[in-house]
Design a protein around this motif. Structure first.
Motif, short mmCIF file in Angstrom:
data_model
loop_
_atom_site.label_atom_id
_atom_site.label_comp_id
_atom_site.label_asym_id
_atom_site.label_seq_id
_atom_site.Cartn_x
_atom_site.Cartn_y
_atom_site.Cartn_z
N SER A 10 0.85 -1.09 0.05
CA SER A 10 -0.06 -0.10 0.12
C SER A 10 0.95 1.08 -0.04
O SER A 10 0.14 2.42 -0.31
N SER A 11 2.14 1.12 0.41
CA SER A 11 3.03 2.14 0.27
C SER A 11 3.59 2.63 -0.82
O SER A 11 4.51 3.52 -1.16
N ARG A 13 4.18 3.94 -4.40
CA ARG A 13 3.60 5.09 -5.34
C ARG A 13 2.89 4.61 -6.59
O ARG A 13 3.26 3.41 -7.10
#
Length: 224
Positions: A10-11, A13
């Motif tokens: 989820s982190s 980009r």
């Protein structure tokens, strides 16, 4: 997938996801084939242009040697513009850089019949430089969308690490697919350039439009 893996994913980009990297690699291979066939220079691989410059210069064929100078300078100019763009726009640099690429490729396609050398060698090398400097990572790891030397090294080292019992297969797998996709882009670029030279640049424009949409679409973060 574990909680830790989900958090890591989820982190990521939007502009570092695998689908975007593959689309860019496809476009990179395509436009390199286009400029080589039409103009006899490389849009992306400035190493090749520099080597050919000095090879022809060393035998005194400066007319041929100087043919490789404009794309080198255009590539350098594109890197400078991309560096300024990253500083001025931050996280928006990927979307704005892609939009610049699209507009330039459309302009090049329009001007190509009237100013083939200016549009083809300068414009496309500038486009390749912007892409290479704005999109530098896939899932947080450095890569190149306009040449495969570094990607090939990453793939081979990653496979060796997996065979040695270290690391996971996902990352080297990504780099293997990047190399293959770049090659497929070059193959299609060569075919389209020979068959439909006046319309050939439409294909990378479509790929870049998809990149732009994915960079701008909410909820696309880490959807690789």
């Amino acid at each position: 997938m574990s909680t830790m893996d989900t958090a890591a994913a989820s982190s990521i980009r939007r502009d570092e996801t695998v689908p975007i990297a593959l689309l860019l690699a496809f476009a990179g291979g395509y436009i390199d084939a286009f400029t080589w066939i039409i103009h006899g220079v490389m849009a992306n691989a400035q190493t090749a242009n520099l080597v050919l410059l000095w090879v022809y210069g060393s035998i005194g064929n400066w007319t041929k040697a100087l043919h490789f100078v404009p794309p080198i300078f255009a590539f350098a100019a594109g890197i400078l513009v991309a560096a300024w763009l990253r500083r001025a726009t931050g996280a928006r640099a990927s979307a704005i850089g892609t939009l610049i690429e699209i507009l330039l490729l459309v302009t090049i396609a329009i001007l190509h019949n009237r100013l083939p050398d200016l549009a083809g060698t300068l414009g496309i090398s500038f486009v390749a430089a912007v892409q290479s400097a704005v999109f530098t990572r896939v899932e947080g790891v450095l890569y190149s969308s306009v040449m495969i030397t570094g990607n090939m090294r990453q793939a081979i080292e990653g496979v060796f690490a997996v065979a040695s019992g270290e690391g996971a297969l996902r990352l080297p797998g990504i780099f293997v697919v990047l190399c293959i996709t770049f090659g497929l882009g070059a193959a299609l670029g060569a075919f389209a350039t020979k068959q439909i030279p006046n319309l050939a640049l439409g294909v990378p424009v479509i790929a870049l439009l998809v990149v732009l949409l994915r960079c701008e679409s909410p909820g696309e973060e880490a959807s690789s």
